[in-house]
Design a protein around this motif. Structure first.
Motif, PDB file in Angstrom:
ATOM      1  N   ASP A  74       0.866  -1.181   0.000  1.00 12.68           N
ATOM      2  CA  ASP A  74       0.000   0.000   0.000  1.00 12.68           C
ATOM      3  C   ASP A  74       0.899   1.225   0.000  1.00 12.68           C
ATOM      4  OD1 ASP A  74      -1.748   2.080   0.425  1.00 12.68           O
ATOM      5  OD2 ASP A  74      -2.500   1.355   2.362  1.00 12.68           O
ATOM      6  N   ARG A  75       0.949   1.953  -1.114  1.00 11.93           N
ATOM      7  CA  ARG A  75       1.840   3.110  -1.238  1.00 11.93           C
ATOM      8  C   ARG A  75       1.534   4.190  -0.204  1.00 11.93           C
ATOM      9  NH1 ARG A  75       0.305   7.750  -3.474  1.00 11.93           N
ATOM     10  NH2 ARG A  75       2.365   8.204  -4.345  1.00 11.93           N
ATOM     11  N   GLU A  76       0.304   4.211   0.309  1.00 13.00           N
ATOM     12  CA  GLU A  76      -0.107   5.284   1.204  1.00 13.00           C
ATOM     13  C   GLU A  76      -0.115   4.873   2.674  1.00 13.00           C
ATOM     14  OE1 GLU A  76      -3.880   6.143  -0.461  1.00 13.00           O
ATOM     15  OE2 GLU A  76      -3.045   6.938  -2.329  1.00 13.00           O
ATOM     16  N   ALA A  77       0.350   3.672   2.976  1.00 14.46           N
ATOM     17  CA  ALA A  77       0.261   3.158   4.340  1.00 14.46           C
ATOM     18  C   ALA A  77       0.900   4.089   5.365  1.00 14.46           C
ATOM     19  CB  ALA A  77       0.909   1.778   4.414  1.00 14.46           C
ATOM     20  N   PHE A  78       2.041   4.682   5.027  1.00 16.37           N
ATOM     21  CA  PHE A  78       2.777   5.519   5.976  1.00 16.37           C
ATOM     22  C   PHE A  78       2.589   7.013   5.716  1.00 16.37           C
ATOM     23  CE2 PHE A  78       5.545   1.610   5.721  1.00 16.37           C
ATOM     24  CZ  PHE A  78       5.139   1.095   6.945  1.00 16.37           C
ATOM     25  N   LEU A  79       1.670   7.350   4.803  1.00 16.98           N
ATOM     26  CA  LEU A  79       1.418   8.753   4.465  1.00 16.98           C
ATOM     27  C   LEU A  79       0.189   9.280   5.191  1.00 16.98           C
ATOM     28  CD1 LEU A  79       1.998   8.656   0.592  1.00 16.98           C
ATOM     29  CD2 LEU A  79       3.629   9.337   2.369  1.00 16.98           C
ATOM     30  N   SER A  80       0.184  10.565   5.439  1.00 16.88           N
ATOM     31  CA  SER A  80      -0.960  11.204   6.092  1.00 16.88           C
ATOM     32  C   SER A  80      -2.198  11.182   5.203  1.00 16.88           C
ATOM     33  CB  SER A  80      -0.613  12.655   6.444  1.00 16.88           C
ATOM     34  OG  SER A  80      -1.763  13.392   6.765  1.00 16.88           O
ATOM     35  N   MET A  81      -2.047  11.567   3.936  1.00 17.30           N
ATOM     36  CA  MET A  81      -3.147  11.624   2.965  1.00 17.30           C
ATOM     37  C   MET A  81      -4.327  12.430   3.494  1.00 17.30           C
ATOM     38  SD  MET A  81      -1.803  10.156   0.409  1.00 17.30           S
ATOM     39  CE  MET A  81      -3.177  10.023  -0.735  1.00 17.30           C
TER      40      MET A  81
END
Length: 342
Positions: free
Chosen positions: A116-123
């Motif tokens: 998941d490219r967004e797992a560690f991102l705030s988004m």
């Protein structure tokens, strides 16, 4: 619901980035924000418009070289239903992940560890609105030096839906609710409130940044299925801002019953968030459309139309620089208005 990175130094870097940003600009402050986890179209088809002219079949924006990727319904008549999965994050986490120099590493680690490219991102989820006056002018703001990002750039009125407005004042409050268990009726209540807050926030930001009366704002398009929820905003699509690792922003279309002159006069009286902007900038809708019939250079066409309305010398604001959110919002607006995109 951002994943905590297994390397503690990565999480420590978020604190370091925040302290550095705060030292550089004491005007910024932290706050709880919605986190967009997933988008699930339920009816109708969708397209993705990228600033580099390509297209893709999902939300992943890794590797795109442009400034934004914008997702829109292919037809106004389809009124596709969109389900969204939301969590919570905060502005501090956004600056330390999506907007940090570590973003590329966080994307790689998210794919390697969680697929998941967004797992560690705030988004964190933002909103922006293409606002049109009664006499046919698009409304922009010139961002001030007091904001945390995009200082001195041209932007559409926008900001964030606020979790505290639906009873979630901080990230910890959601954790406590989950620990106690949320009943199905509570879950439904929060879902409805969250949707209403997203639409309401688009109008709230136009009011706060331009000083337009709320009653003067309505949805830019007529939607037979009540797409604007009675708030005065119509959802055009979703923009992923690629310079900040695909941070999402919902793009809305709003009409204002005031003329350009009337809105300028209201702005001069003092907007609630006056410290975030230096002045309003306007671009003629008809002139913009005519230019775009002759060229595919969207940025240049908007810049020419905006400069044609300025009351000061062009050299004072040349070249005009648009935020990725603004470019994405305008591309979506053009796709809905005259079928121009890319």
């Amino acid at each position: 619901n951002r994943r905590v990175h297994p390397d503690a130094s990565v999480e420590d870097e978020i604190d370091r980035v925040w302290r550095k940003r705060l030292d550089a600009n004491p005007c910024i402050f932290n706050g709880c924000k919605f986190r967009l986890k997933a988008m699930l179209p339920r009816r109708g088809s969708s397209i993705v418009i990228e600033s580099n002219g390509g297209s893709q079949g999902d939300r992943s924006v890794g590797g795109c070289s442009g400034a934004f990727a914008a997702t829109a319904s292919t037809s106004q008549k389809e009124h596709p239903s969109l389900a969204i999965e939301l969590g919570l994050t905060d502005y501090r986490s956004y600056l330390g992940t999506n907007a940090s120099d570590s973003a590329d590493r966080l994307i790689r680690d998210g794919l390697d560890i969680h697929e998941d490219r967004e797992a560690f991102l705030s988004m964190k989820l933002g909103v922006g609105s293409v606002t049109l006056t009664a006499d046919g002018f698009l409304v922009f703001i010139l961002r001030s030096s007091h904001v945390a990002e995009a200082q001195g750039m041209v932007d559409v009125p926008g900001g964030h839906p606020e979790p505290e407005n639906i009873g979630l004042p901080d990230i910890g409050s959601l954790s406590r609710r989950e620990a106690r268990g949320i009943s199905s009726s509570d879950d439904d209540k929060f879902c409805k409130r969250a949707v209403a807050e997203i639409f309401d926030s688009a109008v709230d930001e136009v009011v706060a940044e331009t000083n337009a009366p709320r009653k003067s704002l309505r949805g830019q398009y007529q939607c037979t299925d009540g797409n604007d929820g009675g708030t005065g905003a119509v959802l055009l699509g979703i923009v992923n801002q690629l310079p900040t690792a695909g941070a999402p922003s919902f793009a809305f279309g709003i009409r204002c019953s005031l003329t350009r002159a009337e809105l300028e006069a209201r702005y001069e009286l003092g907007a609630e968030e006056a410290e975030e902007s230096v002045r309003l900038i306007f671009a003629s809708e008809s002139s913009l459309i005519e230019r775009l019939k002759r060229t595919s250079a969207v940025d240049a066409a908007i810049e020419d139309c905006a400069f044609a309305t300025l009351s000061f010398e062009r050299d004072e604001l040349a070249p005009m620089r648009f935020t990725p959110s603004t470019r994405g919002c305008l591309t979506l607006w053009l796709a809905h208005t005259i079928g121009v995109g890319g």
